[in-house]
Design an enzyme around this catalytic site. Structure first.
Site, PDB file in Angstrom:
ATOM      1  N   CYS A  47      31.328 -25.513  89.718  1.00 24.56           N
ATOM      2  CA  CYS A  47      30.430 -24.385  89.985  1.00 24.56           C
ATOM      3  C   CYS A  47      29.072 -24.720  89.378  1.00 24.56           C
ATOM      4  O   CYS A  47      29.006 -25.208  88.245  1.00 24.56           O
ATOM      5  CB  CYS A  47      30.998 -23.122  89.349  1.00 24.56           C
ATOM      6  SG  CYS A  47      29.950 -21.664  89.549  1.00 24.56           S
ATOM      7  N   HIS A  67      35.280 -19.154  96.822  1.00 28.92           N
ATOM      8  CA  HIS A  67      34.531 -19.305  95.566  1.00 28.92           C
ATOM      9  C   HIS A  67      33.239 -18.483  95.611  1.00 28.92           C
ATOM     10  O   HIS A  67      32.932 -17.753  94.665  1.00 28.92           O
ATOM     11  CB  HIS A  67      34.231 -20.789  95.333  1.00 28.92           C
ATOM     12  CG  HIS A  67      33.455 -21.070  94.077  1.00 28.92           C
ATOM     13  ND1 HIS A  67      33.991 -21.745  92.999  1.00 28.92           N
ATOM     14  CD2 HIS A  67      32.176 -20.759  93.720  1.00 28.92           C
ATOM     15  CE1 HIS A  67      33.071 -21.828  92.040  1.00 28.92           C
ATOM     16  NE2 HIS A  67      31.962 -21.246  92.457  1.00 28.92           N
ATOM     17  N   GLU A  68      32.493 -18.603  96.719  1.00 33.52           N
ATOM     18  CA  GLU A  68      31.192 -17.916  96.807  1.00 33.52           C
ATOM     19  C   GLU A  68      31.367 -16.400  96.932  1.00 33.52           C
ATOM     20  O   GLU A  68      30.617 -15.632  96.321  1.00 33.52           O
ATOM     21  CB  GLU A  68      30.360 -18.464  97.971  1.00 33.52           C
ATOM     22  CG  GLU A  68      29.993 -19.947  97.872  1.00 33.52           C
ATOM     23  CD  GLU A  68      29.483 -20.376  96.508  1.00 33.52           C
ATOM     24  OE1 GLU A  68      28.775 -19.600  95.837  1.00 33.52           O
ATOM     25  OE2 GLU A  68      29.812 -21.506  96.094  1.00 33.52           O
ATOM     26  N   HIS A 105      31.978 -14.816  93.695  1.00 36.91           N
ATOM     27  CA  HIS A 105      30.743 -14.607  92.924  1.00 36.91           C
ATOM     28  C   HIS A 105      30.154 -13.221  93.200  1.00 36.91           C
ATOM     29  O   HIS A 105      29.607 -12.585  92.299  1.00 36.91           O
ATOM     30  CB  HIS A 105      29.680 -15.654  93.292  1.00 36.91           C
ATOM     31  CG  HIS A 105      29.739 -16.913  92.474  1.00 36.91           C
ATOM     32  ND1 HIS A 105      29.601 -16.933  91.097  1.00 36.91           N
ATOM     33  CD2 HIS A 105      29.887 -18.211  92.842  1.00 36.91           C
ATOM     34  CE1 HIS A 105      29.673 -18.188  90.661  1.00 36.91           C
ATOM     35  NE2 HIS A 105      29.852 -18.984  91.696  1.00 36.91           N
TER      36      HIS A 105
HETATM   37 CO    CO Z   1      30.103 -20.993  91.666  1.00 39.35          CO
END
Ligand code: CO
Length: 150
Positions: free
Chosen positions: A90, A132-133, A136
């Site tokens: 990340c 993953h995004e 966030h």
């Molecule tokens: Co990230």
């Protein structure tokens, strides 16, 4: 377009739930998209989410195999039962890599940069990048997805 500074952990904004974008055509949003594309281009990452550049907004980008995906207000609508355990990094955790647990396939809906609704299916690395995004945007970090399994 300028490269934006990437916020690193620990910073409160990374653990905050982001706000929906109401007006995609807003020049400030369009400028943010362009700046994020340049920032990702100059970084060694697959994806970037707006909170990582200090904007608590539901916008993220991912770039894989020369294809750039811009997701506004993305929503995962289905996840495969099957999981996999990829290694992950990340940009907000420079130099850190962990084995995570992710859904092998997902389907999502989002709005594109022109305000049009889009649907996408993703498998493997692209599925991982989207998960993953989108995490966030919910203030969820990959350290919370760590797995001991290989
Ligand atoms: Co990230």
């Amino acid at each position: 377009m300028p490269k934006l500074p990437i916020i690193t952990y620990p910073n409160q904004i990374l653990e905050k739930k982001s706000q929906k974008i109401k007006d995609v055509q807003d020049p400030a949003i369009q400028e943010l998209i362009l700046n994020m594309l340049d920032t990702l281009e100059e970084s060694n990452g697959l994806g970037l989410a707006a909170p990582q550049v200090g904007k608590s907004l539901r916008l993220c980008i991912a770039k894989l195999d020369g294809q750039t995906h811009i997701l506004i207000n993305p929503k995962i609508i289905s996840k495969s039962w099957r999981k996999f355990y990829p290694e992950e990094g990340c940009l907000s955790f420079p130099g850190k890599f962990f084995i995570t647990k992710r859904h092998k396939k997902i389907k999502l809906t989002a709005i594109d940069r022109h305000g049009k609704k889009i649907s996408l299916s993703a498998d493997g690395l692209l599925s991982q990048a989207f998960q993953h995004e989108i995490d966030h945007l919910d203030g969820v970090l990959f350290t919370q997805r760590k797995s001991r399994k290989k």
